[in-house]
Each structure stands twice: as structure tokens, then as C-alpha cells.
Design an enzyme around this catalytic site. Sequence first.
Site, PDB file in Angstrom:
ATOM      1  NE  ARG A  70      -3.640  -1.492   2.701  1.00  0.00           N
ATOM      2  CZ  ARG A  70      -4.012  -2.591   2.581  1.00  0.00           C
ATOM      3  NH1 ARG A  70      -3.751  -3.267   1.385  1.00  0.00           N
ATOM      4  NH2 ARG A  70      -4.365  -3.567   3.378  1.00  0.00           N
ATOM      5  CG  HIS A 145      -6.190  -6.680   9.999  1.00  0.00           C
ATOM      6  ND1 HIS A 145      -7.115  -5.681  10.803  1.00  0.00           N
ATOM      7  CD2 HIS A 145      -5.654  -5.401   9.247  1.00  0.00           C
ATOM      8  CE1 HIS A 145      -6.928  -4.503  10.581  1.00  0.00           C
ATOM      9  NE2 HIS A 145      -6.135  -4.333   9.479  1.00  0.00           N
ATOM     10  CD  GLU A 146      -3.717  -6.117   4.665  1.00  0.00           C
ATOM     11  OE1 GLU A 146      -3.840  -5.962   3.338  1.00  0.00           O
ATOM     12  OE2 GLU A 146      -3.274  -5.260   5.607  1.00  0.00           O
ATOM     13  CB  SER A 147      -9.422 -10.641   3.553  1.00  0.00           C
ATOM     14  OG  SER A 147      -9.255 -11.880   4.690  1.00  0.00           O
TER      15      SER A 147
END
Length: 267
Positions: A70, A145-147
Site C-alpha cells: 500500500r 485482518h486484511e480481508s
Amino acid sequence: MAIHTIRRGDTLSALAQKYGTSVSALAKTNNIKNPDLIITGRKLTIPDGFDRPGQRPATAPPGMPGSSSRPGSSTQSPTQAGPVTGPSAPAGNGKGVTMDQLRKIMPNLSQAKAEQYLPHINNAMAEAGITTKNQKAAFLSQLAHESGQLRYMEEIASGSAYEGRRDLGNTQPGDGTRFKGRGPIQLTGRSNYRAAGQALGIDLENNPKRAADPDVGFRTAAWFWKSRGLNSLAESGNFREVTRRINGGYNGLADRQQYYNRALSVL
């Protein structure tokens, strides 16, 4: 041309895997606007060349063995993902994660989704050399966490915030939206799509939506993990630095840490 009648529990991702096609191809052929919303009892047309489960079209290029950082749509047809490098059946060799372990780490993950994603997760861990408890706990907690516990394979935001981000390789009009975050560890930006695609033998630069398909998305996560040397950091317990290299900062660190602690306990 095959016809499949949608049954309860079916998903486009699972059907794409079953018939050797892609989510985008199924959605386009059947005029499905929302791939996450399919109706039980509806008949799906399987694209030409995919008449039997597991069959690829004779003209499909062979896959090459082989995320995310990111800080308009293509006219080319999707390229199939190459085979996973490593054990041929990692899900059954005792070195991956079990269904029970996965659902304890991600308690909001449904049984159906867990069954769909588990083989891809274990293949990805095998491909990235994620074998120890510390490494698996770090990888699975970051995915959780990311998804949103594997609920989202594509960034909810439009991606317009990435427009003009030359550090991400977004140099053409529309690149921000075109190369928005996709996959369980979000692949973001033209440069990252190009690098991941080259490593995996998939033309993600011209077919960016493929990065949201499970057979590709979990492999881009594995590629990112391995290419950033995250196994050594995970093994040493440096979870904070693992987070920084994935996120570019420490956003959501407390939530990631909770998943990590749970994963260590479960594993």
C-alpha cells in the site's frame, strides 16, 4: 457448452475452480453484475471450452509456476493461473492448517467459505515456505485482518485515491480504480500487479480482476510474503515489522495482534 444449476452453498469462485474457468468469465457469460450474489435454482452457462469440471480450453496457454503494497477494463481474455510450486498436495501433508484451526482463528468465517478457501491457503503457504507455527500464525493473522476474515477479496473503496500514484506505478488515467486492492493481502497499483503477474505467469496487468479470484489471490499473497522475506521476521516473532512491510505502517496493529495471539494458541 455445459449448464450448471446453482445449488445452495455454491459460489462463483468454487464453480470457476470446478469447471476450470474464472469468476469474471462466468459473470460475463451469464450477465451477473454482482459475483457475490447468485440465486439458487438459476441455470448457469459455462463458457465454451469448459464443458467438463477441470477442463481447460485447448488454446489456453500453459501456466508458469511461480502482493501487495500500500503506502478501465481490458479487452484481453483472462490468463489461467499456473500451477503452485511445491508439494502437489500440501493440504494433506500435515504441514498446513486444518479446517478446525482455520475457523477457530477466523470465527466469523463460514463453513462454506472455509471449505472453498482452505486448499488455496494451504497451497499458498506451501508455495511461500510457510511451515512453522510462528510463520503460519503471522500469515493467517495478516490475512484475517486484511480481508475481514476472508470476507473481502477486493477493496471496498473505489481505488480513486490511488489515481496518479507514481510510487505504485499508476501513470495512466484510470489506474487508481483499475489497480485497486485485490486479494487476501491486497495487491495495489500497476507496478505490483505487473510484478506479481510476471512471477506467477499470469497477465494481471491486463486482467487485474483476476487478482480477486481465490486461485490467484492467495498466490499473490504468497508471492508478496516470500518476496518481502517475511518468513524470517515471523519466525523471530517480529510481528510489528511484518505488519509494517504489509501495510506500509501500523494501521490495525491491535486487531492484527489479536488474530496473531489467537492463531498462536490454536496452532
